[in-house]
Motif scaffolding. Structure first.
Motif, PDB file in Angstrom:
ATOM      1  N   ILE A  21      15.467  -0.368 -22.286  1.00 16.41           N
ATOM      2  CA  ILE A  21      14.761  -1.614 -21.961  1.00 16.41           C
ATOM      3  C   ILE A  21      15.598  -2.433 -20.979  1.00 16.41           C
ATOM      4  O   ILE A  21      15.075  -2.984 -20.005  1.00 16.41           O
ATOM      5  CB  ILE A  21      14.468  -2.431 -23.240  1.00 16.41           C
ATOM      6  N   ALA A  22      16.898  -2.521 -21.231  1.00 16.34           N
ATOM      7  CA  ALA A  22      17.782  -3.310 -20.363  1.00 16.34           C
ATOM      8  C   ALA A  22      17.814  -2.747 -18.948  1.00 16.34           C
ATOM      9  O   ALA A  22      17.864  -3.518 -17.983  1.00 16.34           O
ATOM     10  CB  ALA A  22      19.189  -3.354 -20.956  1.00 16.34           C
ATOM     11  N   LYS A  23      17.780  -1.438 -18.803  1.00 15.73           N
ATOM     12  CA  LYS A  23      17.761  -0.832 -17.465  1.00 15.73           C
ATOM     13  C   LYS A  23      16.536  -1.290 -16.683  1.00 15.73           C
ATOM     14  O   LYS A  23      16.612  -1.580 -15.493  1.00 15.73           O
ATOM     15  CB  LYS A  23      17.736   0.702 -17.560  1.00 15.73           C
ATOM     16  N   ILE A  24      15.409  -1.358 -17.362  1.00 20.18           N
ATOM     17  CA  ILE A  24      14.147  -1.697 -16.706  1.00 20.18           C
ATOM     18  C   ILE A  24      14.022  -3.194 -16.464  1.00 20.18           C
ATOM     19  O   ILE A  24      13.550  -3.628 -15.410  1.00 20.18           O
ATOM     20  CB  ILE A  24      12.958  -1.173 -17.545  1.00 20.18           C
ATOM     21  N   THR A  25      14.452  -4.002 -17.418  1.00 20.69           N
ATOM     22  CA  THR A  25      14.228  -5.457 -17.350  1.00 20.69           C
ATOM     23  C   THR A  25      15.452  -6.249 -16.894  1.00 20.69           C
ATOM     24  O   THR A  25      15.358  -7.463 -16.730  1.00 20.69           O
ATOM     25  CB  THR A  25      13.815  -5.989 -18.734  1.00 20.69           C
ATOM     26  N   LYS A  26      16.572  -5.568 -16.743  1.00 17.55           N
ATOM     27  CA  LYS A  26      17.841  -6.228 -16.377  1.00 17.55           C
ATOM     28  C   LYS A  26      18.294  -7.222 -17.452  1.00 17.55           C
ATOM     29  O   LYS A  26      18.979  -8.206 -17.163  1.00 17.55           O
ATOM     30  CB  LYS A  26      17.754  -6.941 -15.015  1.00 17.55           C
ATOM     31  N   ALA A  27      17.916  -6.959 -18.693  1.00 16.25           N
ATOM     32  CA  ALA A  27      18.312  -7.827 -19.805  1.00 16.25           C
ATOM     33  C   ALA A  27      19.774  -7.597 -20.176  1.00 16.25           C
ATOM     34  O   ALA A  27      20.334  -6.523 -19.955  1.00 16.25           O
ATOM     35  CB  ALA A  27      17.430  -7.554 -21.029  1.00 16.25           C
ATOM     36  N   VAL A  28      20.369  -8.622 -20.755  1.00 14.40           N
ATOM     37  CA  VAL A  28      21.711  -8.542 -21.315  1.00 14.40           C
ATOM     38  C   VAL A  28      21.558  -8.077 -22.763  1.00 14.40           C
ATOM     39  O   VAL A  28      20.738  -8.626 -23.510  1.00 14.40           O
ATOM     40  CB  VAL A  28      22.398  -9.930 -21.287  1.00 14.40           C
ATOM     41  N   ILE A  29      22.345  -7.073 -23.159  1.00 11.25           N
ATOM     42  CA  ILE A  29      22.323  -6.593 -24.545  1.00 11.25           C
ATOM     43  C   ILE A  29      23.521  -7.167 -25.278  1.00 11.25           C
ATOM     44  O   ILE A  29      24.649  -7.090 -24.795  1.00 11.25           O
ATOM     45  CB  ILE A  29      22.402  -5.055 -24.622  1.00 11.25           C
ATOM     46  N   GLY A  75      19.078 -18.295 -17.969  1.00 11.75           N
ATOM     47  CA  GLY A  75      17.844 -17.694 -17.482  1.00 11.75           C
ATOM     48  C   GLY A  75      17.780 -16.180 -17.594  1.00 11.75           C
ATOM     49  O   GLY A  75      16.903 -15.549 -17.000  1.00 11.75           O
ATOM     50  N   HIS A  76      18.673 -15.578 -18.377  1.00  8.86           N
ATOM     51  CA  HIS A  76      18.681 -14.124 -18.544  1.00  8.86           C
ATOM     52  C   HIS A  76      17.745 -13.685 -19.670  1.00  8.86           C
ATOM     53  O   HIS A  76      17.598 -14.389 -20.670  1.00  8.86           O
ATOM     54  CB  HIS A  76      20.091 -13.628 -18.892  1.00  8.86           C
ATOM     55  N   ASN A  77      17.147 -12.524 -19.507  1.00 11.76           N
ATOM     56  CA  ASN A  77      16.492 -11.855 -20.625  1.00 11.76           C
ATOM     57  C   ASN A  77      17.601 -11.352 -21.534  1.00 11.76           C
ATOM     58  O   ASN A  77      18.629 -10.865 -21.051  1.00 11.76           O
ATOM     59  CB  ASN A  77      15.665 -10.662 -20.140  1.00 11.76           C
ATOM     60  N   VAL A  78      17.401 -11.454 -22.846  1.00  5.95           N
ATOM     61  CA  VAL A  78      18.454 -11.083 -23.801  1.00  5.95           C
ATOM     62  C   VAL A  78      17.868 -10.199 -24.891  1.00  5.95           C
ATOM     63  O   VAL A  78      16.765 -10.454 -25.396  1.00  5.95           O
ATOM     64  CB  VAL A  78      19.104 -12.334 -24.434  1.00  5.95           C
ATOM     65  N   ILE A  79      18.632  -9.164 -25.251  1.00  9.31           N
ATOM     66  CA  ILE A  79      18.289  -8.267 -26.351  1.00  9.31           C
ATOM     67  C   ILE A  79      19.399  -8.362 -27.380  1.00  9.31           C
ATOM     68  O   ILE A  79      20.576  -8.183 -27.042  1.00  9.31           O
ATOM     69  CB  ILE A  79      18.171  -6.802 -25.873  1.00  9.31           C
ATOM     70  N   LEU A  80      19.053  -8.651 -28.637  1.00  7.93           N
ATOM     71  CA  LEU A  80      20.018  -8.598 -29.734  1.00  7.93           C
ATOM     72  C   LEU A  80      19.763  -7.315 -30.506  1.00  7.93           C
ATOM     73  O   LEU A  80      18.703  -7.129 -31.096  1.00  7.93           O
ATOM     74  CB  LEU A  80      19.898  -9.814 -30.659  1.00  7.93           C
ATOM     75  N   ASP A  81      20.743  -6.428 -30.478  1.00  8.13           N
ATOM     76  CA  ASP A  81      20.676  -5.122 -31.132  1.00  8.13           C
ATOM     77  C   ASP A  81      21.378  -5.239 -32.482  1.00  8.13           C
ATOM     78  O   ASP A  81      22.601  -5.238 -32.556  1.00  8.13           O
ATOM     79  CB  ASP A  81      21.352  -4.089 -30.221  1.00  8.13           C
ATOM     80  N   SER A  82      20.586  -5.366 -33.538  1.00 10.96           N
ATOM     81  CA  SER A  82      21.106  -5.602 -34.879  1.00 10.96           C
ATOM     82  C   SER A  82      20.071  -5.108 -35.894  1.00 10.96           C
ATOM     83  O   SER A  82      18.872  -5.145 -35.607  1.00 10.96           O
ATOM     84  CB  SER A  82      21.346  -7.098 -35.057  1.00 10.96           C
ATOM     85  N   PRO A  83      20.506  -4.694 -37.087  1.00 12.09           N
ATOM     86  CA  PRO A  83      19.514  -4.233 -38.078  1.00 12.09           C
ATOM     87  C   PRO A  83      18.502  -5.289 -38.520  1.00 12.09           C
ATOM     88  O   PRO A  83      17.431  -4.960 -38.970  1.00 12.09           O
ATOM     89  CB  PRO A  83      20.369  -3.798 -39.271  1.00 12.09           C
ATOM     90  N   CYS A  84      18.817  -6.562 -38.420  1.00 14.52           N
ATOM     91  CA  CYS A  84      17.927  -7.677 -38.788  1.00 14.52           C
ATOM     92  C   CYS A  84      17.526  -7.610 -40.268  1.00 14.52           C
ATOM     93  O   CYS A  84      16.356  -7.491 -40.606  1.00 14.52           O
ATOM     94  CB  CYS A  84      16.695  -7.732 -37.882  1.00 14.52           C
ATOM     95  N   LEU A  85      18.523  -7.730 -41.125  1.00 13.61           N
ATOM     96  CA  LEU A  85      18.293  -7.632 -42.567  1.00 13.61           C
ATOM     97  C   LEU A  85      18.267  -8.991 -43.272  1.00 13.61           C
ATOM     98  O   LEU A  85      18.153  -9.025 -44.492  1.00 13.61           O
ATOM     99  CB  LEU A  85      19.380  -6.749 -43.203  1.00 13.61           C
ATOM    100  N   TYR A  86      18.392 -10.067 -42.527  1.00 14.59           N
ATOM    101  CA  TYR A  86      18.448 -11.394 -43.146  1.00 14.59           C
ATOM    102  C   TYR A  86      17.446 -12.334 -42.488  1.00 14.59           C
ATOM    103  O   TYR A  86      17.312 -12.357 -41.265  1.00 14.59           O
ATOM    104  CB  TYR A  86      19.864 -11.983 -43.018  1.00 14.59           C
ATOM    105  N   ASP A  87      16.763 -13.138 -43.300  1.00 16.01           N
ATOM    106  CA  ASP A  87      15.787 -14.098 -42.782  1.00 16.01           C
ATOM    107  C   ASP A  87      16.403 -15.041 -41.759  1.00 16.01           C
ATOM    108  O   ASP A  87      15.757 -15.420 -40.782  1.00 16.01           O
ATOM    109  CB  ASP A  87      15.174 -14.921 -43.926  1.00 16.01           C
ATOM    110  N   VAL A  88      17.669 -15.418 -41.969  1.00  9.91           N
ATOM    111  CA  VAL A  88      18.321 -16.361 -41.066  1.00  9.91           C
ATOM    112  C   VAL A  88      18.403 -15.800 -39.645  1.00  9.91           C
ATOM    113  O   VAL A  88      18.384 -16.567 -38.678  1.00  9.91           O
ATOM    114  CB  VAL A  88      19.720 -16.767 -41.600  1.00  9.91           C
ATOM    115  N   LEU A  89      18.440 -14.495 -39.494  1.00 11.57           N
ATOM    116  CA  LEU A  89      18.487 -13.907 -38.151  1.00 11.57           C
ATOM    117  C   LEU A  89      17.183 -14.148 -37.407  1.00 11.57           C
ATOM    118  O   LEU A  89      17.196 -14.463 -36.211  1.00 11.57           O
ATOM    119  CB  LEU A  89      18.793 -12.412 -38.230  1.00 11.57           C
TER     120      LEU A  89
END
Length: 186
Positions: A21-29, A75-89
């Protein structure tokens, strides 16, 4: 601009998909495993040993949210790569998307085959904070997968990562790029 929160059990293909996704969208991971491993390694170099992995994980998330906030503010697109196991996330992610007027997106990687998951976990080069193969009875596997937290009020996307990446990458990019009024939080 978008903020993409990845989700899924370790080995389900989150990082592989995030990189494409980052390659295509130039997002920061921002990769939780990299931040957490770097934090623990840095503390050990400073003479702090026997770091509690759970506390290190919490500190890593604090750093990650600071980075998400900073990159979105630029102004960057951002991707957070995490399991996302907590509501607070989810709460933190939707809050930062709202703060920066970014489209909030959520992609959950699902791998229903525990044998394939263990194959992936065995073959990958592991960082110090990443798990190895898991010993979970197949009848409990769905229960483990369902631990992921997701926003109840926003559209989310699930992808079957047992399929080849090219089979679902286009649909994920279309979901991310879709200007949907429901993507905005608030």
């Amino acid at each position: 601009m978008f903020f993409l929160q990845m989700s899924g059990f370790p080995g389900s293909g989150k990082s592989t998909l995030a990189r494409e996704i980052a390659k295509i969208t130039k997002a920061v991971i921002i990769d939780h495993d990299i931040v957490k491993s770097g934090l623990i390694e840095g503390l050990e170099l400073e003479g702090v040993h026997d770091v509690d992995p759970k506390r290190a994980g919490g500190a890593a998330y604090h750093l990650e949210w600071s980075l998400v906030d900073f990159y979105l503010s630029q102004g960057h697109n951002v991707i957070l790569d995490s399991p996302c196991l907590y509501d607070v996330l989810v709460e933190k992610g939707t809050g930062l998307a709202l703060k920066h007027d970014a489209n909030y997106k959520y992609v959950e990687c699902i791998l229903n085959d525990i044998h394939e998951l263990n194959n992936r976990l065995t073959k990958r080069e592991r960082m110090m904070t990443q798990i190895g193969p898991v010993d979970i009875p197949e009848e409990r596997w769905q229960e483990v997968i369902n631990r992921a937290k997701k926003p109840a009020h926003l559209p989310c996307m699930k992808v079957d990562t047992s399929q080849p990446l090219d089979d679902y990458l286009g649909a994920v990019i279309a979901y991310i790029n879709k200007p949907d009024h429901n993507d905005r939080v608030g």
